[in-house]
Scaffold this motif. Structure first.
Motif, PDB file in Angstrom:
ATOM      1  N   PRO A 157       0.810  -1.226   0.000  1.00  0.00           N
ATOM      2  CA  PRO A 157       0.000   0.000   0.000  1.00  0.00           C
ATOM      3  C   PRO A 157       0.846   1.281   0.000  1.00  0.00           C
ATOM      4  O   PRO A 157       0.419   2.297  -0.512  1.00  0.00           O
ATOM      5  CB  PRO A 157      -0.825  -0.107   1.291  1.00  0.00           C
ATOM      6  N   PHE A 158       2.064   1.190   0.544  1.00  0.00           N
ATOM      7  CA  PHE A 158       2.881   2.396   0.636  1.00  0.00           C
ATOM      8  C   PHE A 158       3.730   2.660  -0.616  1.00  0.00           C
ATOM      9  O   PHE A 158       4.479   3.630  -0.665  1.00  0.00           O
ATOM     10  CB  PHE A 158       3.776   2.350   1.880  1.00  0.00           C
ATOM     11  N   PHE A 159       3.581   1.791  -1.649  1.00  0.00           N
ATOM     12  CA  PHE A 159       4.444   1.921  -2.833  1.00  0.00           C
ATOM     13  C   PHE A 159       4.371   3.303  -3.517  1.00  0.00           C
ATOM     14  O   PHE A 159       5.414   3.917  -3.782  1.00  0.00           O
ATOM     15  CB  PHE A 159       4.143   0.797  -3.829  1.00  0.00           C
ATOM     16  N   PRO A 160       3.142   3.829  -3.790  1.00  0.00           N
ATOM     17  CA  PRO A 160       3.072   5.142  -4.456  1.00  0.00           C
ATOM     18  C   PRO A 160       3.780   6.243  -3.657  1.00  0.00           C
ATOM     19  O   PRO A 160       4.496   7.071  -4.223  1.00  0.00           O
ATOM     20  CB  PRO A 160       1.564   5.421  -4.550  1.00  0.00           C
ATOM     21  N   GLU A 161       3.599   6.192  -2.350  1.00  0.00           N
ATOM     22  CA  GLU A 161       4.213   7.184  -1.467  1.00  0.00           C
ATOM     23  C   GLU A 161       5.748   7.037  -1.462  1.00  0.00           C
ATOM     24  O   GLU A 161       6.493   8.027  -1.406  1.00  0.00           O
ATOM     25  CB  GLU A 161       3.656   6.917  -0.068  1.00  0.00           C
TER      26      GLU A 161
END
Ligand code: DAT
Ligand code: MG
Length: 148
Positions: A56-60
């Motif tokens: 879930p934190f990939f884009p960030e």
């Protein structure tokens, strides 16, 4: 001799910690064989962090690592991959021991100061991703006789 890829992340570049971080690896006895200040493109970021692309934190993570210049480095020495990881401290700076880079300078996992390869395979992959062969300098240091 083993090599690893280390990168001072945008937060630490902005905070003026490049020199401090280099000093720790130099003082330990490791040898710097490549270094450059650069901006990471979105494409390079996605490929560098591809193992995390479903997280879930990939884009960030991609947004952060492309948000400002990084200082990319290749270091060489006996057991440098594992030893650099120990010197960096755990991924979450809140759990990292004092005396480690993340433990001393970081506060949150999303801005954790430094990247370091975690295995021989990832080191080889990441060095190739960030450096051309002619950007790495092989040279001998007499001081190594007093380190090894
Ligand atoms: P490391 O950098 O210690 O090898 P990793 O490969 O597991 O850690 O993750 C890569 C980066 O992703 C990490 O340096 C910071 C970020 N990250 C990891 N876990 C995270 C989380 N739960 N939330 C936000 N960012 C995270
Ligand atoms: Mg990792």
């Amino acid at each position: 001799m083993e090599k690893t890829f280390l990168m001072v992340k945008p937060d630490a570049v902005q905070r003026g910690l490049i020199g401090e971080i280099i000093s720790r690896f130099e003082a330990k006895g490791f040898q710097l064989i490549g270094a450059k200040l650069m901006t990471v493109s979105e494409e390079l970021a996605e490929s560098h962090y591809e193992e995390h692309k479903e997280r879930p934190f990939f884009p960030e993570l991609v947004q952060f690592i492309t948000s400002g210049p990084v200082f990319a480095m290749v270091w060489q020495g006996e057991q440098v991959i594992a030893t650099a990881r120990l010197m960096m401290g755990t991924t979450n700076p809140q759990e990292a021991a004092s005396g480690t880079i993340r433990g001393d300078y970081g506060l949150i996992v999303r801005k954790n100061i430094i990247h370091g390869s975690d295995s021989v395979q990832s080191a080889e992959r990441e060095i190739k991703l960030f450096f051309k062969e002619d950007e790495l300098v092989e040279y001998s240091k007499l001081i190594n006789n007093w380190i090894y």
